[in-house]
Scaffold this active site. Structure first.
Site: not given
Length: 351
Positions: A178, A319
């Site tokens: 994310e 991430e």
């Protein structure tokens, strides 16, 4: 049985793992050409993967990282030291192939998909960006619900469909990542209500708040928590959640519905997994928890799910970075079942 399901949304059908087959798979692993138990928790992971794909064999060659991106209205309250514009900047870095997730994905031969779940800025069409936007960022959850119940339901549905589409296109493993400025604040609220746990224990420094910034962050999160007493999962999502978190939760459910393992990254991804599992407990067996994050609150979320992560490296980037580092372990565990000779065959010379 799935719990607290809204009439506006139903999860995909998920078959729970069958505990009756666990001894059979464990016996297969114990019979490999190695001392029983000599590979420790990799053997436990191999058992889990065997149960997920039963009666087929586990595979791990084709792995895809889904990076869901969105903005958070809570940023207006000072919950992050970075402005929302950084979300756009990082999305462009992903698309250019220059983010940490890109480097780790290349090192581990993992494909990346970047999904706009709700970025606050208009994004120009890009061949590597999947447009699944629900709305341009959430509302400020300190002052009003982050999203409507219908928007929360649609985000879950889109996340599930994206995961299912990747699996139908050949993915053996899905990993979650994310990007969204302010999403540790949203995740703290979700874990607070869904674990449940004391609010202050769920609030961490995120991208690196100083003492003054932490005071603002706590005040905003406390204001949000005081505004709503929601505890049912879909209501908690609508009141406090992020669009990228909702889509990650949907992706967990989508992967589970097609009996594929989904690798959960750090605090924010685990908050999404917690949401998914509170909505549909059957999904728990399909989750592989990659690492223990340095972000405060992650231990609480892991404990709520009785999850023991594979790695403990002090990461707190997000991430999908930790999930990517766990992919080789998942692949190795799958190959333990499929590629390693049985000891009886070795002793008989039948290899």
């Amino acid at each position: 049985m799935s719990a607290n399901i809204s009439p506006v949304w139903q999860p995909p059908a998920i078959t729970p793992l069958d505990p009756a087959i666990q001894p059979m798979i464990r016996a297969r692993i114990d019979g490999k050409a190695k001392p029983p138990g000599s590979l420790g928790r990799i053997e436990d992971l191999a058992v889990r993967l065997g149960m997920i794909r039963h009666p087929g064999e586990p595979r791990g060659d084709n792995a895809v990282l889904l990076v869901f991106t969105a903005d958070h209205g809570l940023v207006a309250e000072g919950v992050s030291q970075y402005p929302a514009a950084v979300t756009v900047a990082m999305v462009m870095t992903f698309l250019a192939g220059r983010a940490t997730a890109n480097a780790f994905a290349a090192a581990n031969h993992v494909e990346i998909r970047v999904i706009d779940a709700g970025i606050a800025a208009e994004m120009a069409p890009h061949p590597k960006l999947i447009d699944a936007r629900i709305r341009p960022g959430t509302a400020n959850a300190a002052r009003e619900p982050a999203m409507t119940p219908d928007q929360a339901a649609e985000a879950l549905t889109r996340g599930s469909r994206i995961a299912i589409g990747e699996i139908r296109n050949g993915a053996d493993i899905l990993a979650l990542g994310e990007m969204g400025i302010g999403n540790t604040a949203s995740s703290a609220l979700l874990v607070h209500r869904l674990a449940p746990a004391p609010l202050n224990d769920c609030i961490g420094v995120g991208a690196g708040q100083d003492e003054s910034g932490m005071a603002k962050k706590r005040a905003a999160i406390e204001m949000a928590a005081a505004r709503s007493a929601a505890t049912a999962p879909l209501e908690v999502l609508a009141e406090f959640g992020g669009l990228e978190i909702a889509m990650m939760a949907g992706a967990v459910l989508g992967a589970a519905s097609l009996r594929r393992p989904v690798i959960i990254d750090g605090f924010i991804s685990t908050a999404a997994a917690l949401l998914a599992i509170r909505l549909c407990p059957e999904a728990r067996g399909y989750c592989v928890f990659a690492h223990r994050s340095a972000e405060r609150g992650h231990d609480i979320a892991l404990a709520a799910l009785d999850a023991q992560p594979l790695l403990d490296l002090g990461l707190r980037l997000g991430e999908g970075s930790g999930a990517l580092l766990a992919v080789p372990l998942v692949r190795a565990a799958a190959r333990l079942l499929t590629d390693v000779a049985d000891l009886n065959d070795v002793l008989a010379g039948n290899i």
